[in-house]
Scaffold this active site. Sequence first.
Site, PDB file in Angstrom:
ATOM      1  N   HIS A  66       0.870  -1.179   0.000  1.00 24.55           N
ATOM      2  CA  HIS A  66       0.000   0.000   0.000  1.00 24.55           C
ATOM      3  C   HIS A  66       0.904   1.224   0.000  1.00 24.55           C
ATOM      4  O   HIS A  66       1.435   1.607   1.044  1.00 24.55           O
ATOM      5  CB  HIS A  66      -0.912  -0.038   1.233  1.00 24.55           C
ATOM      6  CG  HIS A  66      -1.827   1.129   1.340  1.00 24.55           C
ATOM      7  ND1 HIS A  66      -2.561   1.412   2.475  1.00 24.55           N
ATOM      8  CD2 HIS A  66      -2.154   2.110   0.436  1.00 24.55           C
ATOM      9  CE1 HIS A  66      -3.278   2.508   2.270  1.00 24.55           C
ATOM     10  NE2 HIS A  66      -3.043   2.955   1.048  1.00 24.55           N
ATOM     11  N   MET A 137     -10.164   3.258   1.330  1.00 28.10           N
ATOM     12  CA  MET A 137      -9.705   3.686   2.654  1.00 28.10           C
ATOM     13  C   MET A 137     -10.934   4.007   3.493  1.00 28.10           C
ATOM     14  O   MET A 137     -11.755   4.845   3.105  1.00 28.10           O
ATOM     15  CB  MET A 137      -8.823   4.930   2.555  1.00 28.10           C
ATOM     16  CG  MET A 137      -7.427   4.692   1.996  1.00 28.10           C
ATOM     17  SD  MET A 137      -6.490   3.390   2.825  1.00 28.10           S
ATOM     18  CE  MET A 137      -6.467   3.968   4.531  1.00 28.10           C
TER      19      MET A 137
END
Length: 221
Positions: A66, A137
């Site tokens: 990520h 997210m």
Amino acid sequence: MGGKIAPSLMCADFLHLEETLSALDRASVDYLHIDIMDGAFVPNFTLGPDFVQAVRQATRIPLDFHLMVDHPERHLHLFPVREGDIVSVHQESTPHLQRTLQQIKSLGASASVALNPATSVLSIEDVLDDIDMILVMTVNPGFAGQKLVPATLQKISRLRKYLEERDCGHIEIEVDGNVSMENAKKMRQAGADIFVAGTSSVFKPGADLVALTQALREAVA
Ligand code: DX5
Ligand code: ZN
């Protein structure tokens, strides 16, 4: 198939990393989530290439990178990415998103776009052919231990529907941030496939990592 689990190594006890990796191996986790922060795209620093290299040598579990960094295309070469891994880059982090996704594919990895809570699902319309996953997210990136941004739950279901309507049902949805047992169930119902497990679920000081991972797996079965 049930939901997949990707424990976030930034939440691990770094002084006992070897034990943690072998526990996660026993727990048959699907990926190891690796948060890379550059102190610019997000106001924090975390793991870097040397850490990832050490982890890569110690385990066969695929890595789920990520990248919370500006201009990820300039830094991708620093990481030992290989076939079976996932690499997520933020939609907000580069004007050259499509090229960056192609660069990830050329390394043999699955390519993914991460979306901050305020970034619209519609912003990835033109790269749907270039991606295997979308990372939603569910907190603002940068820190572990934050509270869920409530609107992101609805965003997951909206995204799932949006993908189905465009014949993109094969694109997986990963969720990251405050994925507690309780939130994970709701995220699963909304259509999430891969769950980043951090301080909210499996990394609890003194608790049994294998048992908590198993409990999370059952919550998203
Ligand atoms: C940031 C991180 C955090 C964290 C997740 O991208 O991935 O979201 O590790 O763990 P929680 O939110 O459970 O502490
Ligand atoms: Zn993350």
